[in-house]
Design a protein around this motif. Structure first.
Motif, PDB file in Angstrom:
ATOM      1  N   ASN A 139      32.637  47.394 -27.097  1.00 57.72           N
ATOM      2  CA  ASN A 139      31.642  48.209 -27.789  1.00 57.72           C
ATOM      3  C   ASN A 139      31.629  49.658 -27.304  1.00 57.72           C
ATOM      4  O   ASN A 139      30.752  50.410 -27.657  1.00 57.72           O
ATOM      5  CB  ASN A 139      30.238  47.615 -27.599  1.00 57.72           C
ATOM      6  CG  ASN A 139      30.121  46.276 -28.298  1.00 57.72           C
ATOM      7  OD1 ASN A 139      30.489  46.149 -29.458  1.00 57.72           O
ATOM      8  ND2 ASN A 139      29.662  45.263 -27.571  1.00 57.72           N
TER       9      ASN A 139
ATOM     10  N   ALA B  55      38.449  45.538 -31.819  1.00 60.05           N
ATOM     11  CA  ALA B  55      37.074  45.084 -32.069  1.00 60.05           C
ATOM     12  C   ALA B  55      36.931  44.752 -33.550  1.00 60.05           C
ATOM     13  O   ALA B  55      36.151  45.351 -34.278  1.00 60.05           O
ATOM     14  CB  ALA B  55      36.078  46.147 -31.629  1.00 60.05           C
TER      15      ALA B  55
ATOM     16  N   GLU C 109      38.495  50.293 -31.695  1.00 62.81           N
ATOM     17  CA  GLU C 109      37.546  49.922 -32.756  1.00 62.81           C
ATOM     18  C   GLU C 109      38.238  49.399 -34.003  1.00 62.81           C
ATOM     19  O   GLU C 109      37.744  48.475 -34.648  1.00 62.81           O
ATOM     20  CB  GLU C 109      36.672  51.132 -33.119  1.00 62.81           C
ATOM     21  CG  GLU C 109      35.672  51.479 -32.042  1.00 62.81           C
ATOM     22  CD  GLU C 109      34.877  52.742 -32.357  1.00 62.81           C
ATOM     23  OE1 GLU C 109      33.790  52.890 -31.786  1.00 62.81           O
ATOM     24  OE2 GLU C 109      35.343  53.590 -33.158  1.00 62.81           O
ATOM     25  N   THR C 110      39.387  49.985 -34.361  1.00 60.72           N
ATOM     26  CA  THR C 110      40.040  49.566 -35.612  1.00 60.72           C
ATOM     27  C   THR C 110      41.062  48.450 -35.440  1.00 60.72           C
ATOM     28  O   THR C 110      41.385  47.762 -36.398  1.00 60.72           O
ATOM     29  CB  THR C 110      40.752  50.768 -36.286  1.00 60.72           C
ATOM     30  OG1 THR C 110      41.749  51.279 -35.400  1.00 60.72           O
ATOM     31  CG2 THR C 110      39.762  51.843 -36.660  1.00 60.72           C
TER      32      THR C 110
ATOM     33  N   LEU D 115      39.322  55.115 -28.133  1.00 63.37           N
ATOM     34  CA  LEU D 115      38.261  54.342 -28.771  1.00 63.37           C
ATOM     35  C   LEU D 115      38.544  54.039 -30.247  1.00 63.37           C
ATOM     36  O   LEU D 115      38.346  52.897 -30.678  1.00 63.37           O
ATOM     37  CB  LEU D 115      36.900  55.034 -28.604  1.00 63.37           C
ATOM     38  CG  LEU D 115      35.695  54.253 -29.131  1.00 63.37           C
ATOM     39  CD1 LEU D 115      35.586  52.888 -28.443  1.00 63.37           C
ATOM     40  CD2 LEU D 115      34.411  55.064 -28.931  1.00 63.37           C
TER      41      LEU D 115
END
Length: 194
Positions: free
Chosen positions: A146, A130, A126-127, A122
């Motif tokens: 998400n 997303a 995320e970095t 994740l």
């Protein structure tokens, strides 16, 4: 007379013996006088439960022109053997004159890498994915990332894209080998919510 005949017989025997052992006879040199020596030049472990190990061998000595076989199978000119599970294999190297030798080669098995979605995957998503203009609401990508519920159904596709280095797209900072390995290991481990 008897003494002369006796010495003549001894002389003939000595000449026969000398001629038979001076290397000038019909004897050919032994093509296997130099033993065949097999060396492992590379060895790649198999992934746990997979047949993706490999090794390469080379040979010297004998009469050269080697071909190789594993576990009594067909001979081939290459000393490279792939798609191997963990285990011990018997390699035979055979030269053009029939001189041969064998060697045991062991392929070990790498342990299964445990990767956590929450701790390892994740943060990468995320970095690196997303981000503005990509896997976010209103971004260029066809879906937002998400969390697990967005990532898990696409796990197999993530693996293909990151392993092929097409995700993130050109122009973005590429993932490191460690990041790619974590995503691939997570997918290979069943893409769990852990």
């Amino acid at each position: 007379m008897k003494t002369k005949a006796f010495f003549s017989l001894i002389a003939i025997a000595m000449i026969s013996f000398a001629c038979g052992n001076d290397g000038g006879g019909d004897e050919q040199p032994d093509p296997c006088a130099t033993p065949v020596v097999i060396s492992v030049t590379s060895n790649i472990n198999a992934t746990a439960g997979q047949s993706d190990g490999a090794f390469t061998v080379s040979a010297t000595g004998g009469s050269g022109g080697f071909e190789f076989s594993v576990d009594g199978g067909s001979f081939q000119t290459s000393g490279t053997f792939t798609d191997l599970a963990a285990g011990t294999y018997t390699v035979t190297a055979r030269g053009t004159s029939g001189c041969s030798n064998t060697l045991q080669v062991t392929i070990d098995e790498n342990a299964v890498v445990q990767v956590s979605f929450a701790a390892d995957v994740l943060p990468i998503l995320e970095t690196r994915c997303a981000t503005s203009g990509c896997h976010v609401a209103g971004g260029n990508a066809p879906f937002a990332i998400n969390g697990f519920s967005d990532a898990q159904p696409r796990a197999a596709r993530f693996k293909v894209r990151v392993a092929g280095r097409t995700m993130p797209p050109a122009g973005a900072t590429a993932l490191t080998d460690a990041q790619i390995n974590n995503i691939v290991a997570w997918v290979d481990g069943g893409a769990q919510d852990n």
